[in-house]
Design an enzyme around this catalytic site. Structure first.
Site, mmCIF file in Angstrom:
data_model
loop_
_atom_site.group_PDB
_atom_site.id
_atom_site.type_symbol
_atom_site.label_atom_id
_atom_site.label_comp_id
_atom_site.label_asym_id
_atom_site.label_seq_id
_atom_site.Cartn_x
_atom_site.Cartn_y
_atom_site.Cartn_z
ATOM 1 N N HIS A 180 6.558 34.720 -17.009
ATOM 2 C CA HIS A 180 7.930 34.918 -16.540
ATOM 3 C C HIS A 180 8.218 36.388 -16.812
ATOM 4 O O HIS A 180 8.643 36.754 -17.901
ATOM 5 C CB HIS A 180 8.903 34.013 -17.283
ATOM 6 C CG HIS A 180 10.316 34.154 -16.823
ATOM 7 N ND1 HIS A 180 11.108 33.087 -16.474
ATOM 8 C CD2 HIS A 180 11.084 35.249 -16.604
ATOM 9 C CE1 HIS A 180 12.294 33.516 -16.085
ATOM 10 N NE2 HIS A 180 12.312 34.836 -16.164
ATOM 11 N N HIS A 190 7.261 33.363 -9.705
ATOM 12 C CA HIS A 190 8.452 33.804 -8.957
ATOM 13 C C HIS A 190 8.636 35.313 -8.830
ATOM 14 O O HIS A 190 9.520 35.892 -9.447
ATOM 15 C CB HIS A 190 9.728 33.170 -9.529
ATOM 16 C CG HIS A 190 9.816 33.052 -11.033
ATOM 17 N ND1 HIS A 190 9.578 34.104 -11.886
ATOM 18 C CD2 HIS A 190 10.133 32.008 -11.829
ATOM 19 C CE1 HIS A 190 9.743 33.713 -13.123
ATOM 20 N NE2 HIS A 190 10.072 32.439 -13.114
ATOM 21 N N ASP A 220 9.617 26.360 -8.525
ATOM 22 C CA ASP A 220 10.467 26.573 -9.699
ATOM 23 C C ASP A 220 11.661 25.609 -9.668
ATOM 24 O O ASP A 220 12.781 25.990 -10.018
ATOM 25 C CB ASP A 220 10.928 28.033 -9.800
ATOM 26 C CG ASP A 220 11.455 28.374 -11.191
ATOM 27 O OD1 ASP A 220 11.302 27.535 -12.099
ATOM 28 O OD2 ASP A 220 12.020 29.468 -11.361
ATOM 29 N N ARG A 273 11.896 18.529 -17.315
ATOM 30 C CA ARG A 273 12.927 18.395 -18.372
ATOM 31 C C ARG A 273 12.649 17.351 -19.433
ATOM 32 O O ARG A 273 13.413 17.261 -20.398
ATOM 33 C CB ARG A 273 14.303 18.103 -17.754
ATOM 34 C CG ARG A 273 14.754 19.108 -16.703
ATOM 35 C CD ARG A 273 14.829 20.504 -17.244
ATOM 36 N NE ARG A 273 15.511 21.418 -16.315
ATOM 37 C CZ ARG A 273 15.391 22.725 -16.347
ATOM 38 N NH1 ARG A 273 14.579 23.298 -17.230
ATOM 39 N NH2 ARG A 273 16.037 23.481 -15.498
HETATM 40 O O1 DOR Z 1 16.227 30.036 -13.077
HETATM 41 C C1 DOR Z 1 15.463 29.635 -13.923
HETATM 42 N N1 DOR Z 1 15.531 28.383 -14.432
HETATM 43 N N2 DOR Z 1 14.541 30.463 -14.372
HETATM 44 C C2 DOR Z 1 13.774 30.144 -15.411
HETATM 45 O O2 DOR Z 1 12.947 30.926 -15.739
HETATM 46 C C3 DOR Z 1 13.951 28.891 -16.138
HETATM 47 C C4 DOR Z 1 14.505 27.879 -15.279
HETATM 48 C C5 DOR Z 1 14.982 26.679 -16.054
HETATM 49 O O3 DOR Z 1 14.249 26.181 -16.904
HETATM 50 O O4 DOR Z 1 16.084 26.208 -15.769
HETATM 51 ZN ZN ZN Z 2 10.476 28.200 -13.984
#
Ligand code: DOR
Ligand code: ZN
Length: 435
Positions: free
Chosen positions: A185, A238, A311, A70
């Site tokens: 993705h 995923h 993930d 993040r």
């Molecule tokens: O569930 C998810 N969260 N899938 C994604 O592809 C992105 C990720 C996120 O960045 O929160």
């Molecule tokens: Zn991801």
């Protein structure tokens, strides 16, 4: 280009642990490391720290090819310091961070900035991925060569599918030349639409918009076909459903340069969890059915699945407490990933410990094109001690991650990392964390 991680000064000697790697159980032994590298069973100088490893398993620290840390931009959800500490607490010594930050990691300067900042922090090592397209906009390719030169180890727009096939094709042509892995993705946005959960009996019962498995399977087919056509190494992130895994197996059988990962949540949870209407389970691609969980576990056993990617996708509690339609997608899990996997795959009898370790060590290293981690003399002192006997109640208040909640809160899980060293530094110590 990569700035070296600070090396741990203390010569550390772990006594009497069971050494287990992907190659198998090597029995009880001692292991010493100093100057950031493994010295072997016997220390080559005065010992600073002696650790009693009896009753514990010692193994190379895990590699996660898929985390969301993040920073920059969404530090309210997670930042490099909290994310890398959380990774070490989960037994991970190395993570690959996704590019869907703000700004998006689409410029070499941002890659260098991430690498430099992470090198000064304790916790896991960071290898940043960079975006396939500028701003994750899906149209203009990033300068992959410059990003690689700056230290990016992967190209991905993860979070957003690259919906334009031509863009994906050209990205893969560049990546093939550069030897960079492209992570996808794979969800067709025109089929996924505004689905918030798996399309099926449960979504119908609940009256919620569904995201069908064909959205995933059809784009996995496209991405594998592009891999085969361009020769680029394409890593399918995923994989969640039987059909998508069948597609990956089909292309692998024909020698396409394709790898894939599954997540702890898709191996252990189903769309039935949504009966609670709790957005904590909202993730993209979505939690599927028990038949899909069974298919993923079979795929793991058969070796179609190359590795685990967590993930790890932290969001704030307020965001995840919104209503199901507006809450963001994502599950934060890196600190419970190992016990979740140990319960789902090893205690269930599907895999032995070495096979699970392969999914966390050799598997992700292979995906990334790195050497498999070992406990050999001269190898980096990135190691983790695991307590496979301890059953602990998941207490999210102790998480290093800023996302102090998740689907496994208050559950009792077995098999926990207790100490993690990265470059010989003690990066996590469960005893000190009082948990
Ligand atoms: O569930 C998810 N969260 N899938 C994604 O592809 C992105 C990720 C996120 O960045 O929160
Ligand atoms: Zn991801």
């Amino acid at each position: 280009m990569t700035m070296a991680k600070q090396v741990g000064d203390a010569r550390t000697w772990i006594r009497g642990a069971r050494l287990v790697t992907a190659a198998g159980d090597q029995g009880t032994a001692d292991l010493a490391f100093a100057g950031g590298v493994i010295e072997g069973p016997t220390p080559q100088g005065p010992v600073d720290v002696e650790v009693d490893g009896s009753g514990l398993v010692l193994t190379p620290a895990f590699i996660d090819p898929h985390v969301h840390l993040r920073e920059p931009g969404f530090e309210v959800k997670e930042d490099l310091a909290s994310g890398l500490a959380a990774a070490a607490a989960g037994g991970f010594g190395t993570v690959v961070s996704m590019a869907n930050t703000d700004p998006v990691i689409d410029e070499p300067g941002l890659v260098r900035w991430l690498i430099e900042k992470a090198a000064s922090l304790p916790g896991a090592r960071l290898h940043p991925a960079a975006a396939v397209t500028m701003g994750l906009g899906g149209t203009t390719l990033t300068d992959a060569a410059a990003l690689k030169e700056a230290g990016a180890v992967m190209l991905t727009d993860d979070g957003i599918p690259v919906s334009d096939g031509e863009v994906m094709r050209r990205a893969c042509e560049w990546a093939a030349d550069l030897g960079l892995v492209v992570q996808t993705h794979s969800e067709d946005p025109t089929l996924r639409r505004d689905g918030v959960m798996n399309e099926g009996a449960v979504s119908e019962r609940m009256g919620l918009p569904g995201n069908p498995r064909i959205a995933e399977a059809s784009m996995v087919y496209r991405d594998c076909a592009i891999a085969a056509f361009t020769g680029a190494r394409v890593h399918i992130a995923h994989v969640t459903c039987r059909e998508a895994l069948d597609v990956v197996a089909h292309f692998k059988e024909r020698g396409a340069p394709v790898t894939c990962e599954v997540t702890p949540q898709h191996l252990s949870l189903t769309d039935e969890a949504f009966a609670s209407f709790d957005p904590i389970y909202k993730v993209a691609p979505p939690l599927r059915t028990q038949d899909d969980v069974d298919a993923l576990r079979e795929g793991v056993k058969r070796g179609v699945v190359d590795c685990i990617g967590t993930d790890h996708a932290p969001h704030t509690r307020d965001e995840k407490h919104a209503d199901l339609l507006s809450a963001p997608f994502g599950i934060a899990n890196i600190e419970v990933a190992f016990p979740v996997l140990y319960e789902a795959l090893v205690k269930s009898g599907d895999l032995d410990l070495s096979a699970l370790l392969r999914l966390l060590q050799d598997g992700p290293a292979h995906v990334m094109g790195w050497d498999a981690p070992t406990l050999d003399v001269g190898a980096p002192a990135d190691v983790v001690l695991l307590d496979l006997e301890a059953a602990r109640v998941v207490d999210p208040s102790t998480f290093k991650s800023k996302a102090k909640f998740g689907p496994w809160d208050a559950q009792t899980l077995q098999g926990w990392p207790v100490k993690t060293w990265v470059a010989g530094h003690l990066a996590f110590d469960r005893a000190e964390s009082g948990r």
